[in-house]
Design an enzyme around this catalytic site. Structure first.
Site, PDB file in Angstrom:
ATOM      1  N   PHE A 146       0.766  -1.310  -0.047  1.00 48.61           N
ATOM      2  CA  PHE A 146      -0.088  -0.082   0.003  1.00 48.61           C
ATOM      3  C   PHE A 146       0.994   1.295  -0.065  1.00 48.61           C
ATOM      4  O   PHE A 146       1.943   1.117   0.444  1.00 48.61           O
ATOM      5  CB  PHE A 146      -0.995  -0.016   1.124  1.00 48.61           C
ATOM      6  CG  PHE A 146      -0.343   0.189   2.584  1.00 48.61           C
ATOM      7  CD1 PHE A 146       0.095   1.277   3.207  1.00 48.61           C
ATOM      8  CD2 PHE A 146       0.211  -1.136   3.264  1.00 48.61           C
ATOM      9  CE1 PHE A 146       0.555   1.326   4.336  1.00 48.61           C
ATOM     10  CE2 PHE A 146       0.705  -0.947   4.275  1.00 48.61           C
ATOM     11  CZ  PHE A 146       0.975   0.193   4.900  1.00 48.61           C
ATOM     12  N   CYS A 147       0.263   2.314  -0.620  1.00 50.30           N
ATOM     13  CA  CYS A 147       0.815   3.660  -0.286  1.00 50.30           C
ATOM     14  C   CYS A 147      -0.008   4.607   0.218  1.00 50.30           C
ATOM     15  O   CYS A 147      -0.959   4.171   0.927  1.00 50.30           O
ATOM     16  CB  CYS A 147       1.537   4.101  -1.730  1.00 50.30           C
ATOM     17  SG  CYS A 147       0.243   4.238  -2.969  1.00 50.30           S
ATOM     18  N   TRP A 148       0.010   5.805  -0.285  1.00 53.82           N
ATOM     19  CA  TRP A 148      -0.888   6.828   0.519  1.00 53.82           C
ATOM     20  C   TRP A 148      -2.178   6.766  -0.032  1.00 53.82           C
ATOM     21  O   TRP A 148      -3.281   6.624   0.690  1.00 53.82           O
ATOM     22  CB  TRP A 148      -0.390   8.315  -0.017  1.00 53.82           C
ATOM     23  CG  TRP A 148      -1.475   9.396   0.400  1.00 53.82           C
ATOM     24  CD1 TRP A 148      -1.770  10.398  -0.229  1.00 53.82           C
ATOM     25  CD2 TRP A 148      -1.854   9.746   1.671  1.00 53.82           C
ATOM     26  NE1 TRP A 148      -2.694  11.046   0.269  1.00 53.82           N
ATOM     27  CE2 TRP A 148      -2.865  10.866   1.485  1.00 53.82           C
ATOM     28  CE3 TRP A 148      -2.020   8.873   2.829  1.00 53.82           C
ATOM     29  CZ2 TRP A 148      -3.916  11.295   2.566  1.00 53.82           C
ATOM     30  CZ3 TRP A 148      -2.871   9.414   4.068  1.00 53.82           C
ATOM     31  CH2 TRP A 148      -3.625  10.421   4.007  1.00 53.82           C
ATOM     32  N   GLY A 157      -2.352   4.384  -5.306  1.00 55.03           N
ATOM     33  CA  GLY A 157      -1.711   5.033  -6.439  1.00 55.03           C
ATOM     34  C   GLY A 157      -0.738   4.666  -7.018  1.00 55.03           C
ATOM     35  O   GLY A 157      -0.519   3.169  -7.014  1.00 55.03           O
ATOM     36  N   VAL A 193      -3.144   4.299   2.592  1.00 61.15           N
ATOM     37  CA  VAL A 193      -3.291   4.741   3.992  1.00 61.15           C
ATOM     38  C   VAL A 193      -4.385   5.681   4.220  1.00 61.15           C
ATOM     39  O   VAL A 193      -5.092   5.675   5.297  1.00 61.15           O
ATOM     40  CB  VAL A 193      -2.184   5.384   4.310  1.00 61.15           C
ATOM     41  CG1 VAL A 193      -2.300   6.060   5.763  1.00 61.15           C
ATOM     42  CG2 VAL A 193      -0.767   4.663   4.376  1.00 61.15           C
TER      43      VAL A 193
END
Length: 353
Positions: free
Chosen positions: A93-95, A98, A122
């Site tokens: 996962f990232c922010w 994306g 997140v």
């Protein structure tokens, strides 16, 4: 091809221990706030992320993408190697779910490393946490552990936790001991981290008929307790621990180790010294300077913390309070276990009528 996974499904697998979460954001983003228990394998470090962001704003998105590709290409072998060393089902996962998590998942899939990608990243997780806080589901009964500074309340709770009691350790979640000296030797958590740890613990205990927690104030270090939890605490059975001052002093010395953090202790004391009678405050500061820590603690308890605690304790009606006189932490643990058992028996009898 990698699979996208929704936050609700990911949390179910995480709670079962069937999911390894990997945050591919930069180290500073990870340290600021992440999903508890996740690992950090960054696609870009902080400097690389800043460089790409600058190119995106000042040159063009295409220039940023090209530079990003150059950076990723150079570190790809080590990036893939790190993932291959992790056993079990993996989710990146990232922010916002994306480009960074999509790039990571795509590259790993090409190298036959199977991963999921968390939809929304997140940001989606934070929304899940906030939604849970806003509609917090708490049991009807609470046992709240109170006591003068140094009675070992946190130690008592952690001993009960090891025995399987439904404990909410607020100080651990805040990474702060809850006083002006509370962050000495620690790095307090921010609100997002505290909220995440609290909600995930409440999810683990959602089937419990009661909770056991310390009588903390609304703010613990950098974290503020949700209103619903504060109200829940106020309505609980208030257990007050009375313990000899010598035992309390030793607990404080063991916990804070002031000889290791002398300057920080003095700095913290100076924030409250104006609230203490001048001759006593001068004596405390002198004791800290000369490393007479036992006497400094004793004076702080007698002239600052104990009077403040008495004022707080007096706010509760006697019908809501249970006072336990003990000599040490182990005796307190046994008496609390007996008290909880008796209270639950009464509640069960009333419920059956």
């Amino acid at each position: 091809m990698f699979h996208d996974i929704a936050i609700e499904d990911m949390m179910v697998l995480k709670e079962k221990g069937d999911m390894v979460l990997i945050d591919v954001r930069s180290p500073s983003e990870y340290n600021n706030s992440t999903i508890p228990g996740s690992l950090n394998i960054p696609l870009f470090d902080d400097e690389e992320r800043a460089e790409i962001g600058t190119l995106y704003k000042q040159v063009s998105p295409e220039a940023a993408q090209e530079r990003g590709l150059e950076i990723v290409s150079a570190k790809l072998p080590n990036f893939i190697k790190e993932f291959k060393q992790i056993d079990g089902e993996k989710t990146v996962f990232c922010w916002r779910g994306g480009m960074r998590s999509k790039t990571s998942a795509t590259v790993l899939d090409l190298m036959n490393v199977k991963v999921n990608r968390l939809l929304g990243g997140v940001r989606a997780y934070r929304k899940w946490v906030v939604d849970k806080i806003e509609r917090m589901d708490l049991p009807q009964k609470a046992f709240i552990l109170n006591g003068n500074t140094g009675t070992g309340k946190t130690l008592i709770l952690r001993k009960l936790l090891k025995e399987g009691y439904p404990v909410i350790d607020l100080e651990q979640m805040a990474n702060h001991r809850g006083s002006i000296f509370g962050q000495i030797g620690l790095q307090p958590h921010n609100q997002k981290t505290f909220d995440s740890l609290l909600i995930e613990r409440l999810e683990q205990l959602k089937d419990s008929s009661y909770l056991l927690l310390e009588g903390e104030s609304k703010r613990i270090g950098r974290a503020v307790l949700p209103d619903a939890l504060c109200d829940f605490k106020e309505q609980g059975v208030q257990i007050f621990i009375e313990m000899p001052i010598e035992e309390r002093i030793q607990h404080i010395l063991d916990d804070y180790q002031p000889w290791e953090y002398k300057s920080q202790c003095i700095e913290a004391f100076r924030k409250i010294k104006s609230r203490i009678h001048t001759p006593i405050s001068a004596q405390i500061e002198e004791c800290l300077q000369s490393e007479e820590f036992s006497l400094a603690v004793k004076l702080l308890l007698e002239y600052y913390y104990d009077p403040r605690y008495k004022f707080t304790a007096d706010q509760y009606p006697e019908s809501q309070k249970v006072t336990l006189h003990v000599q040490n932490v182990d005796e307190a643990v046994e008496k609390i276990k007996k008290l909880i058992g008796n209270e639950l028996k009464v509640s069960n009898r009333l419920a059956s009528i």
